[in-house]
Design an enzyme around this catalytic site. Structure first.
Site, PDB file in Angstrom:
ATOM      1  N   ASP A   1     -30.015 -23.350   1.106  1.00  0.00           N
ATOM      2  CA  ASP A   1     -30.470 -23.370   2.487  1.00  0.00           C
ATOM      3  C   ASP A   1     -30.196 -24.759   3.043  1.00  0.00           C
ATOM      4  OD1 ASP A   1     -31.821 -22.440   4.815  1.00  0.00           O
ATOM      5  OD2 ASP A   1     -33.579 -23.575   4.177  1.00  0.00           O
TER       6      ASP A   1
ATOM      7  N   THR B   1     -31.997 -26.497   6.043  1.00  0.00           N
ATOM      8  CA  THR B   1     -33.172 -27.265   6.422  1.00  0.00           C
ATOM      9  C   THR B   1     -34.151 -27.402   5.266  1.00  0.00           C
ATOM     10  OG1 THR B   1     -32.951 -26.443   8.688  1.00  0.00           O
ATOM     11  CG2 THR B   1     -35.063 -27.436   8.085  1.00  0.00           C
TER      12      THR B   1
ATOM     13  N   ASP C   1     -36.722 -23.114   0.893  1.00  0.00           N
ATOM     14  CA  ASP C   1     -38.077 -23.648   0.996  1.00  0.00           C
ATOM     15  C   ASP C   1     -38.898 -22.985   2.088  1.00  0.00           C
ATOM     16  OD1 ASP C   1     -36.796 -24.660   3.224  1.00  0.00           O
ATOM     17  OD2 ASP C   1     -37.832 -26.596   3.129  1.00  0.00           O
TER      18      ASP C   1
END
Length: 836
Positions: free
Chosen positions: A519, A521, A720
């Site tokens: 991912d 961000t 996250d």
């Protein structure tokens, strides 16, 4: 009539067969079929057989199985049954060979499947503070005060360290007894090598033989009797194991010697010495048993080192803290801390619970949890975790999570559970072990017959000795320990380095991963976006007005970008208003009402869904900002595009080098992001990722994982956020950032506690080293038995005249298991920070 019951305690086909046999033996039962996977038994009977009758039958047989109604739901502790021969003792115990998976017991004893001594799991030490007098240590109480004898202030009693393993203490006591009686037996037997034998000047050989028998009794019936108990249970419950072989081998040697001592005339002449006495093997039996006991003792000592990482984690938690109550300071036990308490943390103190700094600022050493030695600056409002160490400034913290809720407690719990889990590669060892003992017994019989037919005189003596050697040298224990020992040490090593492993299977999958999905961000970037600027496209609304509306709406959102807009507005001193009808649109943005105005904040997909038009001029500005790596949320008021925000999230300093290292190591790295293509392209170009997918919703990330899996790739994924959870769960190995959300961590099989992508390197190396270590152990165990059994059978005798003494075989067998554990312990010093 037929009835279905729930069966607890089964772990293998041997268990299933035994339960079926028990049920079929009950009066009135016509047939019984047991399903191991479903833990169900279908019992057919001419007349109804009550459940109480069946339960009594199970209990009378002394088995570790239990029978219940079909709808029985095991309690949380149902699997923590104590073995029948266990002794009272606190703690959680488990089999080091993981014969029954992650099953644990409340008491020490023997594993009902393999017979090994159960090992005590490292558990949290008591946090109660005991106060004592420095002048009168016999004075102890659980609260501060003065000594009733001398009046001195009582001081907290320092912990004396962990109690020595009771299994090790018990084995050590028995080993001393065994050595004390075995040594004179061995010396008496070996004296025959001296001619003339000086002992025969003292008394006749017959009396020396009787002395050997007497001396062997404490060894057989006290020090090592547990081996024969385990051998009998293995035969009774058809769970053949190493103690089956030891019991048969040593038992045959001792019983043979006893019969020969009592009834020498029943033996043929080739069994006798020139003096007319039969060769006795009391020394072989006792030496074998003593050496096996030595092996068990060394294993018990080594086991205490395999969970050293958990013990070190346990030591991170202090047992007392300073609470500020109505302005006064008081020393209390950590167990007395409650949520909302204010705690004073002095320089060098360990943080007792999870919480936030409410007063002051400091540097926190988080290396014990994250594995990183660099201190972390902490200000008022920043979170701090139990077990970390305060720097050189005093701060006051607010307790938010206590007891088992703290991160440290959760880490310890997860490490313990992962250490008991089974890796898929262990199935290979299980399949081999299922046939191992029967094949060894068959080999011993063939060895005996071969030597009787073709061996030199005394043929029966050679046959007996070599058959015993075959039984003794074979060690299924080494094969069974190969995987769990490496897993236990590896999981602990990961915890010390900031890589939290949920189960053993995760380590094996991580080593096999071919594709890594990341991912953007919070993974490749720092996850701390900041608003650079707000651009107004409507003269009726200023930048500050737009900032106020956006922050008011976003204060209800948990997205990192939302937090950035709220912080931006508060920094400007803007007073937030009240939002109504708030709704978060997953993967797109948020919407709601503020003072009657319909507000939209999100990406172009949200604007398109809501019918908001973006002019070509505005679109050109947006693309330029995105090409620079900016995230550009759009703002619409009452259906009209009003402005946009420029938000930047700095790329982590080590992201480029970490990705480059992982790519060199054979991992194809693909970036998945919900951000737009221009921003994704800018970030991926900077980092060096050639393949990226942008504008993805959670279901799109899930589809991407499935597509790669269908093409034959083993997919590892990091993330996250909540939007990453479905893809993390679908991937072959999900890796969560410890700084992310609880749901992402729960969905993942590996967690990088520091939230740093460089932790992926540690995870990859750790998994590779653990798998390599397991394969080394399996290879050693298989090669050892492949060579040892034929040598014990006497294949070298026709060529080199070499035979293997049963005593040497026992020594080799004992040390084979110890060597497997020793090899696993090498993982404790493994370097996992850099790929080599």
């Amino acid at each position: 009539m037929k009835h279905t019951y729930h069966i607890e305690g089964m772990s293998c086909n041997g268990c299933r067969n035994h339960v079926e046999s028990m049920l079929k033996k009950q009066e009135g039962v016509v047939d019984a079929q047991v399903d191991l996977a479903e833990k169900k038994a279908v019992v057919e009977a001419d007349e109804h057989v009550s459940l109480a009758t069946l339960q009594e039958a199970f209990k009378a047989e002394g088995s570790h199985y239990s029978i219940h109604p079909e709808d029985y739901i095991p309690s949380q502790n149902a699997e923590k049954q104590a073995p029948a021969n266990g002794k009272d003792g606190p703690g959680v115990w488990y089999c080091p060979m993981h014969c029954e998976g992650d099953k644990t017991y409340d008491q020490p004893g023997d594993c009902p499947v393999c017979g090994m001594d159960l090992v005590k799991q490292a558990t949290e030490v008591s946090s109660e503070v005991i106060y004592t007098c420095p002048m009168h240590p016999e004075i102890e109480q659980n609260e501060a005060g003065s000594c009733p004898i001398c009046g001195m202030d009582l001081v907290p009693q320092q912990p004396t360290g962990e109690e020595e393993d009771p299994t090790y203490k018990r084995l050590l006591k028995k080993f001393k007894v065994a050595v004390g009686f075995t040594l004179p037996i061995f010396l008496i037997a070996m004296s025959d090598m001296l001619q003339p034998n000086p002992l025969y000047r003292i008394m006749d050989q017959t009396y020396w033989n009787w002395l050997q028998f007497i001396l062997s009794i404490p060894v057989v019936f006290y020090a090592t009797w547990m081996f024969f108990e385990r051998a009998w249970r293995s035969l009774k419950y058809r769970n053949l194991n190493m103690f089956t072989l030891i019991g048969i081998g040593a038992g045959v040697a001792w019983i043979y010697s006893l019969v020969a001592l009592l009834f020498p005339n029943i033996f043929p002449e080739e069994f006798k010495t020139p003096e007319g006495l039969v060769h006795l093997y009391f020394e072989s039996a006792t030496v074998i048993l003593t050496l096996v006991l030595l092996g068990q003792l060394l294993e018990a000592k080594a086991h205490s080192k395999t969970n050293a990482a958990v013990k070190e984690l346990l030591q991170l938690a202090p047992n007392q803290a300073i609470r500020i109550n109505n302005g006064k300071e008081e020393i209390i036990a950590v167990s007395q801390i409650q949520k909302g308490d204010l705690l004073k943390i002095k320089p060098g103190d360990k943080i007792p619970v999870d919480g936030r700094i409410s007063e002051g600022n400091t540097v926190i050493d988080e290396s014990m949890i994250t594995g990183e030695p660099v201190g972390v600056e902490k200000q008022e409002g920043d979170s701090i975790k139990a077990g970390t160490v305060n720097g050189n400034r005093t701060v006051v913290m607010l307790a938010e999570k206590v007891g088992k809720e703290t991160l440290l407690a959760q880490i310890i719990s997860m490490v313990n559970e992962a250490s008991r889990s089974r890796a898929p590669i262990q199935n290979l060892a299980d399949r081999i072990s299922a046939w191992f003992v029967p094949m060894v017994v068959l080999t011993a019989l063939i060895t005996f017959i071969t030597w009787v037919i073709w061996g030199p005189e005394p043929a029966y003596t050679y046959a007996l000795i070599n058959a015993i050697a075959v039984l003794i040298i074979a060690c299924p224990c080494a094969l069974g320990l190969a995987t769990p020992m490496s897993v236990m040490v590896g999981v602990g090593k990961g915890a010390q380095s900031g890589v939290l492993v949920k189960n053993a299977e995760a380590l094996e999958k991580m080593a096999k991963a071919t594709v890594l999905l990341v991912d953007k961000t919070g993974t490749l970037t720092e996850g701390k976006p900041a608003v650079e600027k707000i651009i107004s496209l409507d003269k009726n609304y200023s930048a500050d007005q737009i900032a106020l509306l956006v922050a008011t709406l976003n204060k209800n959102s948990e997205h990192p970008l939302a937090d950035a807009t709220v912080e931006f507005a508060l920094a400007k001193g803007l007073a937030l208003k009240k939002a109504e009808d708030f709704e978060a649109v997953t993967g797109k943005g948020v919407r709601g009402k503020i003072e009657g105005m319909h507000i939209l904040v999100g990406n172009t997909a949200l604007m398109s869904d809501e019918g908001v038009t973006i002019s070509p001029e505005a679109n050109k500005e947006l693309e330029k900002a995105r090409s620079e790596g900016k995230t550009v949320p759009l703002v619409a008021i009452n259906g009209k595009l009003t402005g946009y925000l420029l938000i930047s999230d700095r790329i982590r300093k080590n992201s480029k080098s970490a990705i480059n290292t992982l790519q060199k190591h054979g991992l194809q790295v693909i970036m998945l992001t919900g951000d737009n293509a221009a921003t994704a392209r800018a970030v991926s170009t900077t980092i060096g990722i050639t393949d990226y997918r942008a504008g993805l919703l959670p279901e799109d990330k899930l589809k991407a994982v499935k597509a790669l899996q269908e093409s034959g790739e083993v997919v590892a994924m990091t993330g996250d956020g909540i939007n990453d959870a479905p893809a993390l769960a679908q991937s072959d190995i999900g890796i969560a950032m410890g700084t992310g959300t609880d749901i992402a961590i729960e969905s993942a099989e590996l967690t990088l506690l520091k939230g740093d992508i460089s932790g992926l390197i540690k995870a990859r190396i750790l998994s590779e080293k653990v798998m390599k270590n397991i394969k080394q152990n399996l290879f050693f165990a298989l090669i050892y038995n492949s060579i040892g059994v034929p040598v014990a059978a006497g294949v070298l005798y026709p060529f080199f005249g070499v035979l293997l003494s049963p005593m040497i075989a026992a020594l080799a067998m004992s040390f084979s298991s110890v060597s497997v554990i020793t090899n696993a312990l090498r993982l404790r010093s493994a370097q996992i920070n850099n790929l080599t």
